[in-house]
Write a protein that holds these residues in place. Structure first.
Motif, PDB file in Angstrom:
ATOM      1  N   VAL A 143     -56.798 -27.660  27.471  1.00  0.00           N
ATOM      2  CA  VAL A 143     -57.016 -26.679  28.538  1.00  0.00           C
ATOM      3  C   VAL A 143     -58.506 -26.396  28.758  1.00  0.00           C
ATOM      4  N   GLU A 144     -59.234 -26.077  27.713  1.00  0.00           N
ATOM      5  CA  GLU A 144     -60.646 -25.726  27.891  1.00  0.00           C
ATOM      6  C   GLU A 144     -61.478 -26.913  28.376  1.00  0.00           C
ATOM      7  N   PRO A 145     -61.319 -28.115  27.785  1.00  0.00           N
ATOM      8  CA  PRO A 145     -62.087 -29.253  28.326  1.00  0.00           C
ATOM      9  C   PRO A 145     -61.767 -29.541  29.791  1.00  0.00           C
ATOM     10  N   ILE A 146     -60.511 -29.401  30.176  1.00  0.00           N
ATOM     11  CA  ILE A 146     -60.158 -29.658  31.576  1.00  0.00           C
ATOM     12  C   ILE A 146     -60.681 -28.539  32.467  1.00  0.00           C
ATOM     13  N   ARG A 147     -60.705 -27.313  31.966  1.00  0.00           N
ATOM     14  CA  ARG A 147     -61.302 -26.223  32.738  1.00  0.00           C
ATOM     15  C   ARG A 147     -62.780 -26.506  33.008  1.00  0.00           C
ATOM     16  N   GLN A 148     -63.487 -26.999  32.024  1.00  0.00           N
ATOM     17  CA  GLN A 148     -64.903 -27.318  32.206  1.00  0.00           C
ATOM     18  C   GLN A 148     -65.095 -28.459  33.201  1.00  0.00           C
ATOM     19  N   LEU A 149     -64.211 -29.445  33.143  1.00  0.00           N
ATOM     20  CA  LEU A 149     -64.292 -30.555  34.091  1.00  0.00           C
ATOM     21  C   LEU A 149     -63.954 -30.095  35.499  1.00  0.00           C
ATOM     22  N   ALA A 150     -62.969 -29.202  35.614  1.00  0.00           N
ATOM     23  CA  ALA A 150     -62.551 -28.701  36.927  1.00  0.00           C
ATOM     24  C   ALA A 150     -63.700 -27.990  37.635  1.00  0.00           C
ATOM     25  N   PRO A 207     -53.988 -28.228  40.780  1.00  0.00           N
ATOM     26  CA  PRO A 207     -53.034 -27.922  39.719  1.00  0.00           C
ATOM     27  C   PRO A 207     -51.659 -27.543  40.274  1.00  0.00           C
ATOM     28  N   ASN A 208     -50.622 -27.753  39.454  1.00  0.00           N
ATOM     29  CA  ASN A 208     -49.354 -27.123  39.771  1.00  0.00           C
ATOM     30  C   ASN A 208     -49.413 -25.674  39.289  1.00  0.00           C
ATOM     31  N   LEU A 209     -48.324 -24.939  39.459  1.00  0.00           N
ATOM     32  CA  LEU A 209     -48.340 -23.517  39.133  1.00  0.00           C
ATOM     33  C   LEU A 209     -48.664 -23.284  37.654  1.00  0.00           C
ATOM     34  N   THR A 210     -48.021 -24.042  36.770  1.00  0.00           N
ATOM     35  CA  THR A 210     -48.267 -23.872  35.339  1.00  0.00           C
ATOM     36  C   THR A 210     -49.729 -24.148  35.007  1.00  0.00           C
ATOM     37  N   GLU A 211     -50.275 -25.227  35.536  1.00  0.00           N
ATOM     38  CA  GLU A 211     -51.658 -25.591  35.251  1.00  0.00           C
ATOM     39  C   GLU A 211     -52.637 -24.561  35.795  1.00  0.00           C
ATOM     40  N   CYS A 236     -52.099 -21.338  36.139  1.00  0.00           N
ATOM     41  CA  CYS A 236     -52.063 -20.165  35.260  1.00  0.00           C
ATOM     42  C   CYS A 236     -52.778 -20.443  33.943  1.00  0.00           C
ATOM     43  N   LEU A 237     -52.629 -21.652  33.413  1.00  0.00           N
ATOM     44  CA  LEU A 237     -53.334 -21.998  32.183  1.00  0.00           C
ATOM     45  C   LEU A 237     -54.843 -21.983  32.391  1.00  0.00           C
ATOM     46  N   LEU A 238     -55.300 -22.499  33.515  1.00  0.00           N
ATOM     47  CA  LEU A 238     -56.735 -22.509  33.794  1.00  0.00           C
ATOM     48  C   LEU A 238     -57.286 -21.099  33.946  1.00  0.00           C
ATOM     49  N   LEU A 239     -56.425 -20.154  34.343  1.00  0.00           N
ATOM     50  CA  LEU A 239     -56.839 -18.762  34.479  1.00  0.00           C
ATOM     51  C   LEU A 239     -56.517 -17.936  33.241  1.00  0.00           C
ATOM     52  N   ASN A 240     -55.859 -18.572  32.258  1.00  0.00           N
ATOM     53  CA  ASN A 240     -55.417 -17.843  31.057  1.00  0.00           C
ATOM     54  C   ASN A 240     -54.504 -16.678  31.438  1.00  0.00           C
ATOM     55  N   ALA A 298     -54.414 -18.491  44.067  1.00  0.00           N
ATOM     56  CA  ALA A 298     -55.319 -19.561  44.486  1.00  0.00           C
ATOM     57  C   ALA A 298     -56.739 -19.037  44.662  1.00  0.00           C
ATOM     58  N   ASP A 299     -56.881 -17.839  45.215  1.00  0.00           N
ATOM     59  CA  ASP A 299     -58.212 -17.255  45.386  1.00  0.00           C
ATOM     60  C   ASP A 299     -58.874 -16.969  44.045  1.00  0.00           C
ATOM     61  N   ARG A 300     -58.097 -16.439  43.077  1.00  0.00           N
ATOM     62  CA  ARG A 300     -58.671 -16.159  41.760  1.00  0.00           C
ATOM     63  C   ARG A 300     -59.148 -17.441  41.085  1.00  0.00           C
ATOM     64  N   LEU A 301     -58.360 -18.505  41.221  1.00  0.00           N
ATOM     65  CA  LEU A 301     -58.745 -19.769  40.598  1.00  0.00           C
ATOM     66  C   LEU A 301     -59.975 -20.355  41.281  1.00  0.00           C
ATOM     67  N   ARG A 302     -60.035 -20.257  42.608  1.00  0.00           N
ATOM     68  CA  ARG A 302     -61.210 -20.743  43.339  1.00  0.00           C
ATOM     69  C   ARG A 302     -62.465 -20.000  42.893  1.00  0.00           C
ATOM     70  N   GLU A 303     -62.364 -18.692  42.737  1.00  0.00           N
ATOM     71  CA  GLU A 303     -63.513 -17.907  42.311  1.00  0.00           C
ATOM     72  C   GLU A 303     -63.892 -18.224  40.865  1.00  0.00           C
ATOM     73  N   SER A 304     -62.884 -18.438  40.017  1.00  0.00           N
ATOM     74  CA  SER A 304     -63.147 -18.730  38.607  1.00  0.00           C
ATOM     75  C   SER A 304     -63.855 -20.066  38.431  1.00  0.00           C
TER      76      SER A 304
END
Length: 276
Positions: free
Chosen positions: A127-134, A142-146, A148-152, A169-175
Motif C-alpha cells: 500500500v505505501e509503496p504504491i501510494r508513493q508511486l501514485a 483505483p477500484n473502491l477498495t484500493e 480507501c486503502l490509499l486514503l487509509n 474521489a476529491d479526497r483522493l485527488r487532493e491527497s
C-alpha cells in the motif's frame, strides 16, 4: 519518405497467459485504438489469480528494469506509460523508472492490489509503496477498495451515494495531487465510476448479475486510449464504462466467468475512424 509510427504505450503490467486480464486485455485494446503497445511484463503467470487456482509464475525479477533501460538507449519515444499490476519491489521500481525516463509521457497507474475489501495475496506490504508511486502519476485508476486503502479509510460495506463517491474521489485527488478515477462503486441497481480532475463527476451503468476478472484492466485500457486521442477525462471515462458494460452484456450466459468477458467481437467499435 518519412515513416509514421503509432504512438507508443509502455505497458508495465502482468502477462497472464490464461484469462482476459492484465496485458491480455490491455494490449489488444490499445492496438485496436491505433497505438503501439510495448509490453514490459512485471510478472508472467500461467493464468490470472481470479479463480483459476494458483498460477505458475515465471521469475521475471530485473527484466522490466533492464528492458526499460534498453528502450531508453534505443531512443524510443513514449507517449504513455501505463503501469498496472506491480507485485513486488522490483516491479514497482521499474514503474518509477519508466515515469522518470519519460517525464513528458502521460503517466497512468492502475494500483492493482485489492478488491472486495481485501488485499490480494502477496500485496500486504504494497500500500505505501504504491501510494508513493501514485503521487508521481498523472492519473490513478483505483477500484473502491484500493481508493480507501490509499486514503487509509475503511471500505464501505453497502451501497454508496453519488455525493459520497464524489467526495471520496476529491479526497483522493487532493491527497495524491493527481487526477483520479474510482471504479466499481456500488450504487444499488447501478455500478458507478467517479472521476476527479478539476471537478468530480459520476458515470453510472446498470448493475449486471455476473462479475468477471479483468474488467478493470479493460476499463483502464479504453480510458487510456481515449485520453491519448485528446478526449476530456469525462468523455474518456464514459467511453470506457460503456465499452465494459457492453462487453459484459455480450458475454454468453453459459460463459466461464473465470476467463473474463468476450470483448473481442466489440473491438471494432474502438478502431479509429479513417477518412477517405
Amino acid at each position: 519518405m518519412k515513416t509514421i509510427a503509432p504512438p507508443v504505450v509502455l505497458c508495465v503490467h502482468d502477462l497472464a497467459c490464461l484469462g482476459r486480464a492484465g496485458m491480455g486485455a490491455v494490449v489488444p485494446v490499445l492496438a485496436t485504438m491505433g497505438f503501439q503497445p510495448v509490453p514490459v511484463p512485471t510478472a508472467v503467470l500461467s493464468s490470472h489469480t481470479g479463480g483459476l487456482g494458483e498460477p505458475v509464475r515465471m521469475n521475471a525479477a530485473g527484466y522490466a528494469s533492464q528492458a526499460l533501460a534498453g528502450y531508453k538507449e534505443l531512443g524510443l519515444e513514449v507517449s504513455c506509460v501505463f503501469a498496472g499490476y506491480l507485485p513486488d519491489d522490483s516491479s514497482r521500481a521499474a514503474a518509477a523508472q519508466a515515469f522518470e525516463q519519460w517525464p513528458a509521457a502521460l503517466k497512468l497507474l492502475d494500483p492493482a492490489m485489492a478488491d472486495n475489501g481485501k488485499l490480494y495475496q502477496g500485496m500486504e506490504d504494497a500500500v505505501e509503496p504504491i501510494r508513493q508511486l501514485a503521487a508521481r502519476a498523472d492519473l490513478v485508476l483505483p477500484n473502491l477498495t484500493e481508493a480507501c486503502l490509499l486514503l487509509n479509510e475503511p471500505v464501505p460495506e453497502g451501497p454508496v451515494t453519488p455525493d459520497w463517491a464524489c467526495a471520496l474521489a476529491d479526497r483522493l485527488r487532493e491527497s495524491l495531487n493527481t487526477g483520479v478515477v474510482v471504479t466499481g462503486l456500488p450504487m444499488g441497481k447501478n455500478i458507478g465510476v467517479c472521476a476527479a480532475g478539476r471537478t468530480a463527476f459520476l458515470v453510472q451503468k446498470p448493475r449486471l448479475a455476473c462479475s468477471f476478472p479483468g474488467t478493470g484492466d479493460l476499463f483502464a485500457a479504453v480510458l487510456a486510449g481515449s485520453l491519448m486521442r485528446g478526449n476530456a477525462l469525462s468523455a474518456a471515462a464514459d467511453m470506457a464504462a460503456e465499452f465494459v458494460w457492453q462487453a459484459i452484456s455480450h458475454t454468453g450466459p453459459a460463459a466461464d466467468t473465470r476467463l473474463g468477458v468476450w470483448y473481442e467481437p466489440l473491438l471494432g467499435r474502438l478502431a479509429p475512424v479513417r477518412e477517405g
